[in-house]
Design a protein around this motif. Structure first.
Motif, PDB file in Angstrom:
ATOM      1  N   GLY A  47       0.780  -1.224   0.000  1.00  0.00           N
ATOM      2  CA  GLY A  47       0.000   0.000   0.000  1.00  0.00           C
ATOM      3  C   GLY A  47       0.814   1.278   0.000  1.00  0.00           C
ATOM      4  O   GLY A  47       0.240   2.370  -0.095  1.00  0.00           O
ATOM      5  N   THR A  48       2.147   1.180   0.121  1.00  0.00           N
ATOM      6  CA  THR A  48       2.969   2.395   0.214  1.00  0.00           C
ATOM      7  C   THR A  48       4.185   2.350  -0.698  1.00  0.00           C
ATOM      8  O   THR A  48       5.201   2.991  -0.437  1.00  0.00           O
ATOM      9  N   HIS A  83      -2.878   0.274  -5.337  1.00  0.00           N
ATOM     10  CA  HIS A  83      -3.558   1.088  -4.306  1.00  0.00           C
ATOM     11  C   HIS A  83      -3.794   0.333  -2.996  1.00  0.00           C
ATOM     12  O   HIS A  83      -3.882   0.965  -1.936  1.00  0.00           O
ATOM     13  N   ASP A  84      -4.010  -0.968  -3.064  1.00  0.00           N
ATOM     14  CA  ASP A  84      -4.415  -1.774  -1.909  1.00  0.00           C
ATOM     15  C   ASP A  84      -5.718  -1.215  -1.342  1.00  0.00           C
ATOM     16  O   ASP A  84      -6.721  -1.177  -2.027  1.00  0.00           O
ATOM     17  N   ASN A  85      -5.744  -0.733  -0.111  1.00  0.00           N
ATOM     18  CA  ASN A  85      -6.946  -0.147   0.502  1.00  0.00           C
ATOM     19  C   ASN A  85      -6.927   1.376   0.466  1.00  0.00           C
ATOM     20  O   ASN A  85      -7.557   2.039   1.283  1.00  0.00           O
ATOM     21  N   CYS A  86      -6.164   1.942  -0.467  1.00  0.00           N
ATOM     22  CA  CYS A  86      -6.057   3.408  -0.628  1.00  0.00           C
ATOM     23  C   CYS A  86      -5.302   4.067   0.518  1.00  0.00           C
ATOM     24  O   CYS A  86      -5.581   5.212   0.878  1.00  0.00           O
ATOM     25  N   GLU A  87      -4.323   3.341   1.080  1.00  0.00           N
ATOM     26  CA  GLU A  87      -3.547   3.918   2.179  1.00  0.00           C
ATOM     27  C   GLU A  87      -2.893   5.239   1.770  1.00  0.00           C
ATOM     28  O   GLU A  87      -2.910   6.215   2.535  1.00  0.00           O
ATOM     29  N   THR A  88      -2.267   5.269   0.594  1.00  0.00           N
ATOM     30  CA  THR A  88      -1.564   6.488   0.169  1.00  0.00           C
ATOM     31  C   THR A  88      -1.939   6.929  -1.243  1.00  0.00           C
ATOM     32  O   THR A  88      -1.670   8.075  -1.607  1.00  0.00           O
ATOM     33  N   LYS A 136      -8.706  -2.401   5.944  1.00  0.00           N
ATOM     34  CA  LYS A 136      -7.787  -1.664   6.796  1.00  0.00           C
ATOM     35  C   LYS A 136      -8.403  -0.329   7.206  1.00  0.00           C
ATOM     36  O   LYS A 136      -9.514   0.011   6.804  1.00  0.00           O
ATOM     37  N   THR A 137      -7.628   0.446   7.949  1.00  0.00           N
ATOM     38  CA  THR A 137      -8.108   1.732   8.452  1.00  0.00           C
ATOM     39  C   THR A 137      -8.585   2.635   7.330  1.00  0.00           C
ATOM     40  O   THR A 137      -9.582   3.357   7.469  1.00  0.00           O
ATOM     41  N   ASP A 138      -7.896   2.615   6.194  1.00  0.00           N
ATOM     42  CA  ASP A 138      -8.237   3.502   5.085  1.00  0.00           C
ATOM     43  C   ASP A 138      -9.296   2.914   4.158  1.00  0.00           C
ATOM     44  O   ASP A 138      -9.542   3.479   3.092  1.00  0.00           O
ATOM     45  N   HIS A 139      -9.934   1.825   4.567  1.00  0.00           N
ATOM     46  CA  HIS A 139     -10.913   1.191   3.690  1.00  0.00           C
ATOM     47  C   HIS A 139     -12.084   2.117   3.366  1.00  0.00           C
ATOM     48  O   HIS A 139     -12.732   1.949   2.320  1.00  0.00           O
TER      49      HIS A 139
END
Length: 388
Positions: A47-48, A83-88, A136-139
């Protein structure tokens, strides 16, 4: 005829990039039928890795090493998460509205750096955009893109299409994987009147393992709209979405193919919003004291032929491992995919992490790649080693 014309075009026009294409059940580079033998090198730091100046010398060196390992061991393709869960990335404001690919403006150039290394090594890259296997937190950012029409369209216009337009003609771009394992976040109790949206067949499958949040129709609409957005930006783009298990990617075995053209169009209404090829994952699961493949896995028993799934597009076995292989070695798994009708095989994964019980070491996956190195059998899998 389509393959012949593409080959002539590639040879006769210097400005035309000869890209991976599909005809019938197979992939082609020009007029050559090819088999995608490769790996998942899904992340260095999940994600980063890309955008916001995050692709530092260490991350780039790791991806370079992964790509060179694939090439030196006889492989030709690699799958990488974005992107994964849009962390960054993408750049999403506090209201959930996408402002661009990333805040710093480096996401596209970062991905191009990966593609440039891959082209030098004759390796195709498949970028997996989002991840449904974890919440995750940014989901909440991803939730907006999945469930809100306006937020989804903003992502398509402000982030997805700029990426696709900028990278679409790169020789090393194999295609786009919209979401890794959407079944992780699917609701499995739904008894819909339409079989496309009925997930009752998943009740005992383990789907919803990351938190059952979205209906099948929510996720299918999301796939349909993003696939349509990609096609609008690049009509030749190849698109897939990796299913967590073949059970949701076939109408055989008493299952329902949630990814077929009809269901995606019915969910989202976009005619172009369909997949170019199918990709599925398979791992042996716990059964009392042992780990066994379920009866729908490509590696169940003596193994299924691709034709057993009744699919009208190429099928890539996009995640598997010897560690969760029910006695199958990596060499046997790659060999089975090559000779039993599949269009590709990608071992999981180069960055081995102690917390992941499913993944092999790079050395184990490389043994599988080496088993197919140099194969050119056009009546079976096709050519493995080719020049971009």
């Amino acid at each position: 005829m389509k393959v012949f014309l593409l080959a002539v075009l590639c040879l006769s026009a210097h400005t035309v990039v000869c890209r991976l294409s599909i005809s019938g059940d197979h992939f082609y580079e020009g007029s050559t039928r090819v088999f995608l033998s490769g790996v998942n090198a899904a992340w260095v730091y999940l994600g980063t890795d890309f955008g916001n100046n995050q692709l530092d010398s260490y991350r780039l060196s790791k991806y370079t090493d992964y790509i060179k390992q694939v090439q030196s061991n006889g492989g030709n393709s690699i799958r990488i998460f974005v992107h994964d869960n849009c962390e960054t990335t993408p750049d999403i404001d506090s209201n959930g509205i996408t402002q661009g690919p990333d805040k710093s403006g480096t996401l596209i150039s970062d991905l191009k750096k990966i593609l440039d290394v891959a082209e030098t090594n004759n390796v195709l890259v498949f970028f997996a955009l989002f991840n449904g296997a974890q919440k995750k937190t940014d989901h909440w950012k991803l939730q907006g893109i999945i469930a809100d029409d306006n937020k989804r369209q903003k992502y398509i216009e402000m982030a997805l299409q700029p990426m696709v337009k900028a990278l679409g003609n790169h020789k090393a771009l194999g295609g786009w994987d919209i979401m890794n394992e959407m079944e992780g976040i699917i609701k499995v109790e739904a008894h819909a009147g339409d079989s496309c949206f009925d997930t009752s067949f998943l009740l005992k499958s383990g789907a919803g393992f990351a938190g059952a949040t979205y209906s099948a129709q929510d996720l299918q609409r999301f796939l349909n709209h993003l696939a349509n957005g990609i096609k609008q930006a690049d009509s030749a783009a190849l698109i897939t979405s990796g299913s967590w298990n073949p059970i949701s990617n076939t109408d055989m075995f008493g299952s329902q193919n949630l990814y077929n053209d009809s269901c995606l169009r019915k969910a989202g209404g976009k005619q172009q919003g369909v997949l170019s090829f199918y990709s599925t994952h398979t791992y042996a699961k716990a059964d009392t004291c042992q780990c066994h493949y379920d009866n729908i896995s490509p590696f169940h028993g003596a193994g299924h032929h691709k034709s057993d799934y009744g699919l009208d597009k190429p099928l890539v076995i996009a995640e598997f491992s010897e560690k969760k292989g029910d006695g199958w070695t990596a060499s046997q798994q790659f060999n089975h995919a090559y000779y039993y009708g599949y269009a590709g095989a990608w071992g999981w994964q180069y960055k081995q992490e102690s917390s992941d019980a499913d993944e092999d070491t790079a050395a184990v996956i490389n043994a599988g790649l080496q088993f197919l190195k140099g194969k050119t059998d056009a009546s079976n899998g096709g050519t493995v080693n080719f020049h971009l």
